[in-house]
Scaffold this motif. Sequence first.
Motif, short mmCIF file in Angstrom:
data_model
loop_
_atom_site.label_atom_id
_atom_site.label_comp_id
_atom_site.label_asym_id
_atom_site.label_seq_id
_atom_site.Cartn_x
_atom_site.Cartn_y
_atom_site.Cartn_z
N CYS A 27 0.84 -1.20 0.00
CA CYS A 27 0.00 0.00 0.00
C CYS A 27 0.87 1.25 0.00
CB CYS A 27 -0.87 0.07 1.25
SG CYS A 27 -2.14 -1.20 1.40
N GLY A 28 0.41 2.25 -0.67
CA GLY A 28 0.93 3.61 -0.57
C GLY A 28 -0.23 4.47 -0.10
N ALA A 29 0.03 5.62 0.44
CA ALA A 29 -1.06 6.47 0.93
C ALA A 29 -2.06 6.80 -0.17
CB ALA A 29 -0.49 7.76 1.53
N ASN A 30 -1.58 6.88 -1.43
CA ASN A 30 -2.49 7.19 -2.54
C ASN A 30 -3.41 6.02 -2.90
OD1 ASN A 30 -0.27 5.79 -3.52
ND2 ASN A 30 -0.36 6.75 -5.52
N ASP A 31 -3.17 4.82 -2.34
CA ASP A 31 -4.05 3.66 -2.56
C ASP A 31 -5.18 3.62 -1.53
OD1 ASP A 31 -2.46 2.51 -4.63
OD2 ASP A 31 -1.07 1.75 -3.10
N LEU A 32 -5.12 4.49 -0.54
CA LEU A 32 -6.00 4.39 0.62
C LEU A 32 -6.91 5.60 0.80
CD1 LEU A 32 -3.27 3.19 3.14
CD2 LEU A 32 -4.87 1.76 1.83
N ALA A 33 -8.08 5.34 1.36
CA ALA A 33 -8.95 6.40 1.86
C ALA A 33 -8.60 6.51 3.35
CB ALA A 33 -10.41 6.04 1.66
N LEU A 34 -8.02 7.62 3.74
CA LEU A 34 -7.56 7.82 5.12
C LEU A 34 -8.45 8.82 5.84
CD1 LEU A 34 -3.79 8.09 4.25
CD2 LEU A 34 -4.81 6.24 5.57
N THR A 35 -8.84 8.49 7.06
CA THR A 35 -9.61 9.42 7.88
C THR A 35 -8.97 9.50 9.26
OG1 THR A 35 -11.13 7.68 8.63
CG2 THR A 35 -11.78 8.95 6.67
N ALA A 36 -9.30 10.56 9.99
CA ALA A 36 -8.78 10.77 11.34
C ALA A 36 -9.93 11.15 12.26
CB ALA A 36 -7.72 11.86 11.34
N LYS A 37 -9.89 10.61 13.47
CA LYS A 37 -10.92 10.90 14.47
C LYS A 37 -10.23 11.06 15.82
CE LYS A 37 -14.81 8.67 16.73
NZ LYS A 37 -15.50 7.39 16.89
#
Length: 155
Positions: A27-37
């Motif tokens: 995985c690279g960050a551009n492959d992922l949907a990233l969220t923060a809580k």
Amino acid sequence: MTKIPTASKSPTPSSPAADKSGYGQACGANDLALTAKTESHAGGYILITAKAKPGITCTLPKTHPTIAFGSRGIEAASAEQAAGEPITLTGSKVAYAGIMTKTTKDNHAVEFTDVIVGIGNADPNPASVRVGKTPVDKPIVTNWHTTANDAVPRT
């Protein structure tokens, strides 16, 4: 002269059966949907959630994501001694990492509104994820986990 076709024992690089793009890749960050809580327990953590984008199957490494705040490069250190297992993301499967943004008791924190998330130090396309106003001073980050409770301690 007529060319006689020969049977192929394995798929050729141009055949559909040989196309393995999107399968088993790191995985690279551009492959992922990233969220923060923001999580308030255990002194305050940010829970990072990673899910593969549609059509992507990729594997997160055994260790923690690379976490940095701002152009000054305040980078989070590892919060865990041992590495976990690689996590393969596809479809609705998600992974979690927890960031404790302030590990000191002094008043030297710098406030940020975004966190930069990379998958390993060599990720060429890290992602910026909005976290809201957050004080940062000597942050630490957990490894990737398959449950939020393992990524963000509840004590």
